[in-house]
Design a protein around this motif. Structure first.
Motif, PDB file in Angstrom:
ATOM      1  N   ARG A 389      14.059  -6.656  -8.205  1.00 15.76           N
ATOM      2  CA  ARG A 389      13.356  -7.511  -9.149  1.00 15.76           C
ATOM      3  C   ARG A 389      14.310  -8.486  -9.847  1.00 15.76           C
ATOM      4  NH1 ARG A 389       8.530  -7.339 -11.744  1.00 15.76           N
ATOM      5  NH2 ARG A 389       8.052  -5.358 -10.736  1.00 15.76           N
ATOM      6  N   GLU A 432       6.912 -12.142  -3.563  1.00 13.48           N
ATOM      7  CA  GLU A 432       6.697 -10.788  -4.072  1.00 13.48           C
ATOM      8  C   GLU A 432       7.500  -9.849  -3.198  1.00 13.48           C
ATOM      9  OE1 GLU A 432       2.606  -9.807  -4.165  1.00 13.48           O
ATOM     10  OE2 GLU A 432       2.108 -11.165  -5.828  1.00 13.48           O
ATOM     11  N   PHE A 434       9.437  -5.702  -2.942  1.00 14.97           N
ATOM     12  CA  PHE A 434       9.724  -4.368  -3.453  1.00 14.97           C
ATOM     13  C   PHE A 434      10.812  -3.755  -2.574  1.00 14.97           C
ATOM     14  CE2 PHE A 434       5.324  -5.374  -4.365  1.00 14.97           C
ATOM     15  CZ  PHE A 434       5.226  -5.098  -5.729  1.00 14.97           C
TER      16      PHE A 434
END
Length: 455
Positions: A389, A432, A434
């Motif tokens: 992040r 996006e 992760f």
């Protein structure tokens, strides 16, 4: 005047202005004061003459004057005369020529050997007997008050000028204090090359505070630009050092006399590979440099984005096969876009190459393209290592790479080019991601107007 400092110039102008205002005010006050004094004197002269009749009794045998008749008041003399001009009562100024001819109910200015005088005469006649009343005031007496004020002004005015200059200097010095602070900070930054310094005047809404805030923002932009330039030079040097070292090493090996033709060809292939890598990186750097300077021209025209996306997906499948990655394409047919087809193809290639490079071995890479209303939306998603992040805002930087272990597979310029190409076409791009689950890049572009109207 330009040779003087702003502070001195403002002080001089302030002093001149204050002196001019004071002089104008004094002239007006003196004029009005003189007029008021003259009007007061003339009023006393006529009032004394008219009031004296109550103390003068005219009979058939002559005129009788009460002894309590006031014959001098505040610079005005009063005297009473018979019809032949002989004085009966009162007094006149010592230097006044008492032979001045009478003029009934007339206020005059008379000049004689003794000076200038204001003279007012009034006459009453009862049963053929006439009596004259005369009031006299010296013109010099009226002007003496103004003269005294002028002398006082001549004494006080130089001190007023000094006070105005001192006050102007103090006010100007306080007003220009932030400007001196700006100048000092700029000088220290220039001498010390410390762009992290800020003026920081604090809260304020005046023009100087606005100027200081603009300087602070400018210093911030300059600091960011210089830091970016230093980082760019460092990263570019690092990226070019490795292929350069490989080329030099392979050249040295190829030049050895005991090398076989096969080994020489292998060295040349390695040199070729590294040279192609350097050429590709230099080409991307050239394009980004042109983009930064606004010299990169876009050749926009309507074209079928769907066909372009399908062609890129088929081409990238060959690269993906080397890592066992399956490319899946979900493309809406007939999506038209007005743009530079070559640059948008480079954008798709860079996104898919990035997904293959950082994707999971034997994983998947998904490409989608849809159109809704006036917007075209595309997504390139992988199931690879992902991005932390805290690193999401760094991926658009030149030469930055999420995984240093992959640094040998690219220069870290692909996503910088992607961002510029999308924004140059009036679109947006977002990511996006992760860690351990992959990344998804989504871009939007304006849809072709011709196609929108047809729909």
């Amino acid at each position: 005047m330009k040779r003087f400092s702003i502070q001195l110039r403002v002080t001089l102008w302030f002093t001149v202005l204050m002196v001019a205002l004071a002089a104008t005010g004094l002239v007006f006050l003196f004029y009005m004061g003189g007029q008021s004094a003259l009007a007061a004197t003339k009023g006393r002269m006529t009032d004394m003459a008219e009031a004296s009749w109550s103390d003068i009794h005219i009979r058939s045998d002559g005129a009788e004057v009460d002894n309590d008749l006031e014959y001098f008041r505040e610079g005005v003399y009063l005297s009473v005369y018979d019809a032949q001009g002989l004085p009966l009562y009162g007094a006149v100024p010592r230097r006044f020529d008492n032979s001045v001819v009478f003029a009934d109910s007339t206020l005059r200015e008379v000049t004689d050997s003794g000076g200038k005088w204001y003279v007012y005469d009034a006459c009453q006649t009862i049963d053929g007997i006439s009596v004259w009343v005369r009031t006299v005031a010296a013109v010099d007496e009226v002007d003496s008050t103004i003269t005294a004020l002028l002398r006082l002004a001549g004494i006080v005015f130089p001190f007023y000028i000094l006070l105005a200059a001192a006050g102007g200097y103090w006010l100007t010095r306080r007003a220009l204090l932030p400007v001196r602070q700006i100048t000092q900070t700029a000088r220290e930054i220039g001498q010390g090359n410390d762009l992290s310094r800020r003026i920081a005047l604090g809260p304020g809404r005046d023009d100087v505070h606005v100027l200081a805030d603009e300087f602070d923002r400018m210093f911030g932009r300059l600091e960011a630009a210089f830091d970016s330039e230093k980082q760019f030079v460092s990263d570019a040097s690092h990226e070019l050092r490795t292929p350069t070292a490989v080329i030099l090493s392979q050249c040295e090996d190829a030049l050895e006399e005991d090398r076989s033709p096969a080994e020489t060809r292998a060295a040349l292939r390695s040199i070729q590979k590294q040279a192609e890598k350097m050429a590709g990186m230099l080409s991307q750097l050239l394009m980004l440099a042109r983009a930064d300077s606004g010299r990169q021209v876009l050749h926009k025209e309507p074209f079928d984005m769907s066909s372009l996306a399908e062609a890129v997906a088929e081409e990238q499948q060959e690269l993906a096969d080397a890592r066992g990655i399956t490319v899946r394409a979900d493309i809406q047919p007939g999506v038209m876009v007005c743009g530079d087809e070559t640059l948008l193809m480079r954008m798709l290639i860079n996104l898919m190459e990035n997904g293959i490079k950082y994707g999971r071995v034997n994983g998947h890479l998904n490409l989608t393209l849809t159109a809704m209303g006036d917007t075209v939306t595309g997504t390139v998603a992988d199931d690879g290592i992902g991005i932390a992040r805290e690193d999401l805002d760094k991926i658009w930087r030149r030469f930055w790479q999420a995984d240093p272990s992959h640094s040998g597979k690219g220069a870290g310029l692909g996503l910088s080019m992607v961002k510029w190409i999308v924004e140059a076409h009036g679109g947006t791009i977002a990511v996006e991601s992760f860690p351990g689950r992959g990344s998804s890049f989504t871009f939007t572009l304006p849809r072709c107007e011709d196609n929108t109207r047809k729909g």
